[in-house]
Design a protein around this motif. Sequence first.
Motif, short mmCIF file in Angstrom:
data_model
loop_
_atom_site.label_atom_id
_atom_site.label_comp_id
_atom_site.label_asym_id
_atom_site.label_seq_id
_atom_site.Cartn_x
_atom_site.Cartn_y
_atom_site.Cartn_z
N VAL A 1 0.85 -1.19 0.00
CA VAL A 1 0.00 0.00 0.00
C VAL A 1 0.89 1.24 0.00
N HIS B 1 -3.63 5.85 -1.48
CA HIS B 1 -4.43 4.76 -0.91
C HIS B 1 -5.74 5.33 -0.38
N LYS C 1 -6.44 0.07 1.17
CA LYS C 1 -6.26 -0.40 -0.20
C LYS C 1 -5.43 0.61 -1.00
N THR D 1 -4.09 2.52 -4.21
CA THR D 1 -4.63 2.97 -5.50
C THR D 1 -3.47 3.22 -6.46
N HIS E 1 -11.04 3.52 -9.29
CA HIS E 1 -11.24 2.23 -8.66
C HIS E 1 -12.68 2.08 -8.18
N ILE F 1 -13.18 1.91 -0.71
CA ILE F 1 -12.95 1.02 -1.85
C ILE F 1 -13.89 -0.17 -1.72
N GLU G 1 -11.31 -5.45 -4.36
CA GLU G 1 -9.86 -5.53 -4.40
C GLU G 1 -9.38 -6.03 -5.75
N SER G 2 -8.14 -5.68 -6.10
CA SER G 2 -7.57 -6.03 -7.38
C SER G 2 -7.17 -7.51 -7.43
N THR H 1 -4.34 -8.51 -2.86
CA THR H 1 -5.43 -8.19 -1.94
C THR H 1 -5.27 -6.83 -1.30
N VAL H 2 -4.06 -6.24 -1.38
CA VAL H 2 -3.84 -4.93 -0.77
C VAL H 2 -4.13 -3.79 -1.73
N LEU H 3 -4.52 -4.11 -2.98
CA LEU H 3 -4.76 -3.08 -3.98
C LEU H 3 -6.24 -2.99 -4.33
N ALA H 4 -6.64 -1.80 -4.77
CA ALA H 4 -8.03 -1.56 -5.16
C ALA H 4 -8.28 -2.04 -6.58
#
Length: 734
Positions: A183, A188, A192, A194, A689, A696, A699-700, A704-707
């Motif tokens: 992150v 962020h 999450k 960004t 996102h 958010i 998740e991407s 799992t830590v990304l939007a």
Amino acid sequence: MLITIIRMTADLVKILSLTFFIAPMSLAAGFGPLPVSLKGAPVPEVPGLLDGPDPIIVNKEKAIVLGKALFWDMNVGSDGVACATCHFHAGADRRIKNQLSPIGRNSDLPEEFSLRKGGALGGPNTTLTKDDFPFFDTDDPKNHLGNVTYNSDDVVSSAGTFGGIFRDANMFGGMNDSCDHSVDAVFHVGAKGTRRVEPRNAPTVINAVFNFRNFWDGRANNIFNGSSEWGDRDPDAGVWIKSANGTVRKERLRLINSSLASQALATAVNSVEMVCENRTLADLGRKLLFRQPLEHQHVHWNDSVLGNYANSTGGQLRKGLHTPYYVLIMQAFNPKYWSYYTRGQFGAPSPSSATHSLPYLQVEANFGMFFALALQLYQATLISDDAPFDRSTRDANGIPIELSESAQRGMEVFRRSHCALCHIGPNFTSSAVVTNSILQKSMPEAFGNEIFSIPVNSIVTLLAVNAGAMFEDVGFSATGVTPDQNDSGLGGFDPFGNPLSFTDQYMQFLAGNGAGVVDPYVENIRPCDMEFAIARGDLNNPHPLIFTQVDGIQLQEQDTVDCFNPLGIYIPTVEAAQAELEKPNRFRFLSGATGSFKIPSLRNVELTGPYMHNGGMATLEQTVEFYTRDGNFDVDAKEFAKIFTQPALRVDPQQFDDLLNFLKSLTDERVRYERAPFDHPELLVSHGHAGDNLAILAESSLSTVLAADEILVIPAVGAEGSTEPLQPFEFYLE
């Protein structure tokens, strides 16, 4: 202009009036440079690229095919970002979600987002609205004396990559690189991450081939060295060449007028724009060489460049091209750059990579050169020279007579308001140094007349500005959009500690410090091609702004043929220049680099918002209001003869509208409707996102830590163009 002069001290006004001839603002038609058509204007030549006994590129057509594919290919980035991601709309970026950066490049400010107008939170994943603009606002936007009601130091730019540490790239499948994501500390929403956003607005790539240097701060060097954006500044630059005896060696490359190639390499390794940190150009080569270009994107069967290579057939869109990247490279480039097949001399991926044990091939090690030069040749086809302004018949005085009456009046407003002093020449910018210099001899009316003219045969000039007299790089200007501490612009430095500007180098050159000159053009500057004289041989007494005989002066070493300023043929002696540089409060050796930015072309300006290096203006109206009120901030390097209050534009709505209509006459309908050469493959663009700037919602798939991305689909367009025209930036705002 008179109002600006009154604000200066009486002593300085007296000095300037004695030293320089400054043309007053003319109220008559025909003042200053005459805007001219771009049709037939010479594109700066690149000796050795396509010509000579041993050219680098042996098939220009194949190189352009390669360049267009690479420019639009989402595989180029680490997570789906193409070069075109930031340049898909008239060569610019019209996205409105997750497009905010908290500060400018090289800013002294903390990385904190400003509150939006009305006090709402902004930040990552914000959706911009019309009410967010302009970023500097007053209660009387056309009046220099208006009270400031809003001032944001945020930047509207382009969302790029999620970032992370590069680990590996698959040679045969998958769009995304293997990266260790985390992150980001700034970009962020909640927990999450960004996509990160660039600290400067993305300018259009259309007509960028005319720029002597690219990027807002000019760091994309005019000289392409094959492996970085830094030209001769980079001591380790070079490409691998196979010799006639079968051996291979690394040699320096030196292609002039190749700033677009330098820019391409800077972008391809930028961990905010396109890639995970530590990914190299050789890694990109390994990823792409054996792939089908544009394998994840539809390509129109009638694409003006790619159609014959597309898997699509008439009426049936399919993805990709049928010719792999390595074949296009072999067809386009001289074999000496790719035909050495033994590994071991070119390094290897980082130890963390799964392919670390497999050293690079020559073709991988040189991939940066292939990538950059192919992109440059493709972008050199993106010349917009068929606007109504270009198509119009001209009268005996060179005035276009087939524009609307309002646009014709607007051109005169453009001239007498001094807009044409910076937005000069056929591409409407003094940053087109080479082209303007060539045309000055054949069409001098484009650069001035008996009332006032602008020198265009140099890369450095001396100007009257708010702080007195300053050297300035030609093609760059400080207009006071933001305070200097928000973004130093041309006043920045390269990674080797050298100033970006030619100006700072030139002062060191005059003082005899050869080590302070890292761009070879600086040594050839002719002082007599500057607006004002550095030194005067006809003056004996001391002078606070120029050197005279009492200080120690000497004739310039260069010839004096066709000098712009015949009185400016003198320079200080090395001793006099050194003494001036040592003064803590000097007035004769001042640099205007800090806070200066590349002067953009005005072609298609109707479609290339948001405007300025900070993207802080959404409409042409807001931009003209900015110039009407004399800018936002009185920075030291602002040229008071070019940026000053415009009473006529403030009080006469007709003149204001006329100027806007003239600017709109510079829009090429081929650009508006994406007709060849401005057609393109399909592009999937991250557009914020799932959720908003407060939460958010998904998740991407990357981590799992990304939007999760929201996607904007830009459809493939063939040579005949689209039925849906591109719209100005404000059209897309909510």
